[in-house]
Motif scaffolding. Sequence first.
Motif, PDB file in Angstrom:
ATOM      1  N   ILE A  29      50.990  21.320  88.788  1.00  0.00           N
ATOM      2  CA  ILE A  29      51.627  21.134  90.089  1.00  0.00           C
ATOM      3  C   ILE A  29      50.651  21.527  91.187  1.00  0.00           C
ATOM      4  O   ILE A  29      50.062  22.603  91.151  1.00  0.00           O
ATOM      5  CB  ILE A  29      52.894  22.010  90.184  1.00  0.00           C
ATOM      6  N   THR A  30      50.482  20.632  92.164  1.00  0.00           N
ATOM      7  CA  THR A  30      49.639  20.923  93.321  1.00  0.00           C
ATOM      8  C   THR A  30      50.550  21.180  94.508  1.00  0.00           C
ATOM      9  O   THR A  30      51.406  20.355  94.832  1.00  0.00           O
ATOM     10  CB  THR A  30      48.692  19.751  93.636  1.00  0.00           C
ATOM     11  N   VAL A  31      50.352  22.337  95.142  1.00  0.00           N
ATOM     12  CA  VAL A  31      51.184  22.743  96.272  1.00  0.00           C
ATOM     13  C   VAL A  31      50.301  22.894  97.502  1.00  0.00           C
ATOM     14  O   VAL A  31      49.223  23.486  97.437  1.00  0.00           O
ATOM     15  CB  VAL A  31      51.900  24.086  95.968  1.00  0.00           C
ATOM     16  N   GLU A  32      50.760  22.346  98.619  1.00  0.00           N
ATOM     17  CA  GLU A  32      50.112  22.547  99.909  1.00  0.00           C
ATOM     18  C   GLU A  32      51.159  23.103 100.848  1.00  0.00           C
ATOM     19  O   GLU A  32      52.199  22.488 101.072  1.00  0.00           O
ATOM     20  CB  GLU A  32      49.538  21.232 100.442  1.00  0.00           C
ATOM     21  N   GLY A  33      50.880  24.288 101.386  1.00  0.00           N
ATOM     22  CA  GLY A  33      51.892  24.953 102.204  1.00  0.00           C
ATOM     23  C   GLY A  33      53.067  25.315 101.326  1.00  0.00           C
ATOM     24  O   GLY A  33      52.917  25.989 100.320  1.00  0.00           O
ATOM     25  N   GLU A  34      54.241  24.824 101.689  1.00  0.00           N
ATOM     26  CA  GLU A  34      55.444  25.087 100.901  1.00  0.00           C
ATOM     27  C   GLU A  34      55.956  23.829 100.214  1.00  0.00           C
ATOM     28  O   GLU A  34      57.103  23.780  99.779  1.00  0.00           O
ATOM     29  CB  GLU A  34      56.531  25.673 101.801  1.00  0.00           C
ATOM     30  N   LYS A  35      55.102  22.803 100.084  1.00  0.00           N
ATOM     31  CA  LYS A  35      55.541  21.541  99.505  1.00  0.00           C
ATOM     32  C   LYS A  35      54.718  21.165  98.288  1.00  0.00           C
ATOM     33  O   LYS A  35      53.513  21.367  98.246  1.00  0.00           O
ATOM     34  CB  LYS A  35      55.429  20.415 100.532  1.00  0.00           C
ATOM     35  N   ILE A  36      55.395  20.591  97.288  1.00  0.00           N
ATOM     36  CA  ILE A  36      54.703  20.017  96.132  1.00  0.00           C
ATOM     37  C   ILE A  36      54.155  18.667  96.575  1.00  0.00           C
ATOM     38  O   ILE A  36      54.901  17.806  97.043  1.00  0.00           O
ATOM     39  CB  ILE A  36      55.656  19.847  94.935  1.00  0.00           C
ATOM     40  N   VAL A  37      52.841  18.483  96.444  1.00  0.00           N
ATOM     41  CA  VAL A  37      52.224  17.231  96.874  1.00  0.00           C
ATOM     42  C   VAL A  37      51.773  16.372  95.691  1.00  0.00           C
ATOM     43  O   VAL A  37      51.489  15.190  95.859  1.00  0.00           O
ATOM     44  CB  VAL A  37      51.048  17.475  97.842  1.00  0.00           C
ATOM     45  N   ASP A  38      51.707  16.955  94.499  1.00  0.00           N
ATOM     46  CA  ASP A  38      51.319  16.196  93.320  1.00  0.00           C
ATOM     47  C   ASP A  38      51.879  16.881  92.087  1.00  0.00           C
ATOM     48  O   ASP A  38      51.947  18.103  92.022  1.00  0.00           O
ATOM     49  CB  ASP A  38      49.796  16.096  93.216  1.00  0.00           C
ATOM     50  N   LEU A  39      52.298  16.073  91.116  1.00  0.00           N
ATOM     51  CA  LEU A  39      52.840  16.603  89.874  1.00  0.00           C
ATOM     52  C   LEU A  39      52.326  15.739  88.735  1.00  0.00           C
ATOM     53  O   LEU A  39      52.488  14.522  88.743  1.00  0.00           O
ATOM     54  CB  LEU A  39      54.374  16.559  89.886  1.00  0.00           C
ATOM     55  N   LEU A  40      51.664  16.368  87.776  1.00  0.00           N
ATOM     56  CA  LEU A  40      51.158  15.685  86.591  1.00  0.00           C
ATOM     57  C   LEU A  40      51.897  16.256  85.394  1.00  0.00           C
ATOM     58  O   LEU A  40      51.892  17.465  85.163  1.00  0.00           O
ATOM     59  CB  LEU A  40      49.652  15.905  86.446  1.00  0.00           C
ATOM     60  N   GLU A  41      52.565  15.384  84.635  1.00  0.00           N
ATOM     61  CA  GLU A  41      53.346  15.806  83.476  1.00  0.00           C
ATOM     62  C   GLU A  41      52.676  15.288  82.210  1.00  0.00           C
ATOM     63  O   GLU A  41      52.345  14.111  82.112  1.00  0.00           O
ATOM     64  CB  GLU A  41      54.766  15.242  83.573  1.00  0.00           C
ATOM     65  N   MET A  42      52.463  16.173  81.246  1.00  0.00           N
ATOM     66  CA  MET A  42      51.868  15.801  79.964  1.00  0.00           C
ATOM     67  C   MET A  42      52.873  16.105  78.859  1.00  0.00           C
ATOM     68  O   MET A  42      53.274  17.251  78.678  1.00  0.00           O
ATOM     69  CB  MET A  42      50.562  16.566  79.745  1.00  0.00           C
ATOM     70  N   VAL A  43      53.299  15.045  78.144  1.00  0.00           N
ATOM     71  CA  VAL A  43      54.309  15.177  77.102  1.00  0.00           C
ATOM     72  C   VAL A  43      53.848  14.449  75.847  1.00  0.00           C
ATOM     73  O   VAL A  43      52.886  13.694  75.863  1.00  0.00           O
ATOM     74  CB  VAL A  43      55.672  14.608  77.564  1.00  0.00           C
ATOM     75  N   ASP A  44      54.585  14.640  74.771  1.00  0.00           N
ATOM     76  CA  ASP A  44      54.320  13.956  73.505  1.00  0.00           C
ATOM     77  C   ASP A  44      54.964  12.575  73.561  1.00  0.00           C
ATOM     78  O   ASP A  44      56.165  12.418  73.348  1.00  0.00           O
ATOM     79  CB  ASP A  44      54.891  14.781  72.351  1.00  0.00           C
ATOM     80  N   THR A  45      54.184  11.559  73.877  1.00  0.00           N
ATOM     81  CA  THR A  45      54.719  10.206  74.039  1.00  0.00           C
ATOM     82  C   THR A  45      55.202   9.603  72.712  1.00  0.00           C
ATOM     83  O   THR A  45      56.104   8.770  72.714  1.00  0.00           O
ATOM     84  CB  THR A  45      53.688   9.278  74.693  1.00  0.00           C
ATOM     85  N   VAL A  46      54.636  10.021  71.592  1.00  0.00           N
ATOM     86  CA  VAL A  46      55.099   9.529  70.290  1.00  0.00           C
ATOM     87  C   VAL A  46      56.524  10.007  70.037  1.00  0.00           C
ATOM     88  O   VAL A  46      57.376   9.250  69.554  1.00  0.00           O
ATOM     89  CB  VAL A  46      54.152   9.963  69.152  1.00  0.00           C
ATOM     90  N   MET A  47      56.830  11.247  70.387  1.00  0.00           N
ATOM     91  CA  MET A  47      58.185  11.779  70.223  1.00  0.00           C
ATOM     92  C   MET A  47      59.163  10.992  71.087  1.00  0.00           C
ATOM     93  O   MET A  47      60.259  10.641  70.641  1.00  0.00           O
ATOM     94  CB  MET A  47      58.230  13.257  70.602  1.00  0.00           C
ATOM     95  N   ILE A  48      58.795  10.655  72.293  1.00  0.00           N
ATOM     96  CA  ILE A  48      59.667   9.878  73.173  1.00  0.00           C
ATOM     97  C   ILE A  48      59.931   8.494  72.575  1.00  0.00           C
ATOM     98  O   ILE A  48      61.065   8.039  72.516  1.00  0.00           O
ATOM     99  CB  ILE A  48      59.055   9.759  74.583  1.00  0.00           C
ATOM    100  N   GLU A  49      58.880   7.816  72.122  1.00  0.00           N
ATOM    101  CA  GLU A  49      59.023   6.482  71.516  1.00  0.00           C
ATOM    102  C   GLU A  49      59.929   6.521  70.286  1.00  0.00           C
ATOM    103  O   GLU A  49      60.767   5.645  70.093  1.00  0.00           O
ATOM    104  CB  GLU A  49      57.653   5.927  71.103  1.00  0.00           C
ATOM    105  N   THR A  50      59.766   7.538  69.443  1.00  0.00           N
ATOM    106  CA  THR A  50      60.525   7.636  68.198  1.00  0.00           C
ATOM    107  C   THR A  50      61.982   7.997  68.440  1.00  0.00           C
ATOM    108  O   THR A  50      62.888   7.313  67.964  1.00  0.00           O
ATOM    109  CB  THR A  50      59.890   8.680  67.261  1.00  0.00           C
TER     110      THR A  50
END
Length: 55
Positions: A24-45
């Motif tokens: 999570i990238t925060v500037e001031g009091e706001k989230i300006v970017d969010l990168l999520e890393m998950v197990d995509t094979v689990m989601i597909e299955t």
Amino acid sequence: MALMRATAHAAHGPYTQDPAIFVITVEGEKIVDLLEMVDTVMIETQCFGKKLSAA
């Protein structure tokens, strides 16, 4: 960075994402970017019923 664990009942069985990682990238009091890393094979299955296979 944040670590998360998610558990749910999906269309094709139980779904557990352990861990999911968020950068999570925060500037001031706001989230300006969010990168999520998950197990995509689990989601597909578990959510879409697709199986990983060796081709």
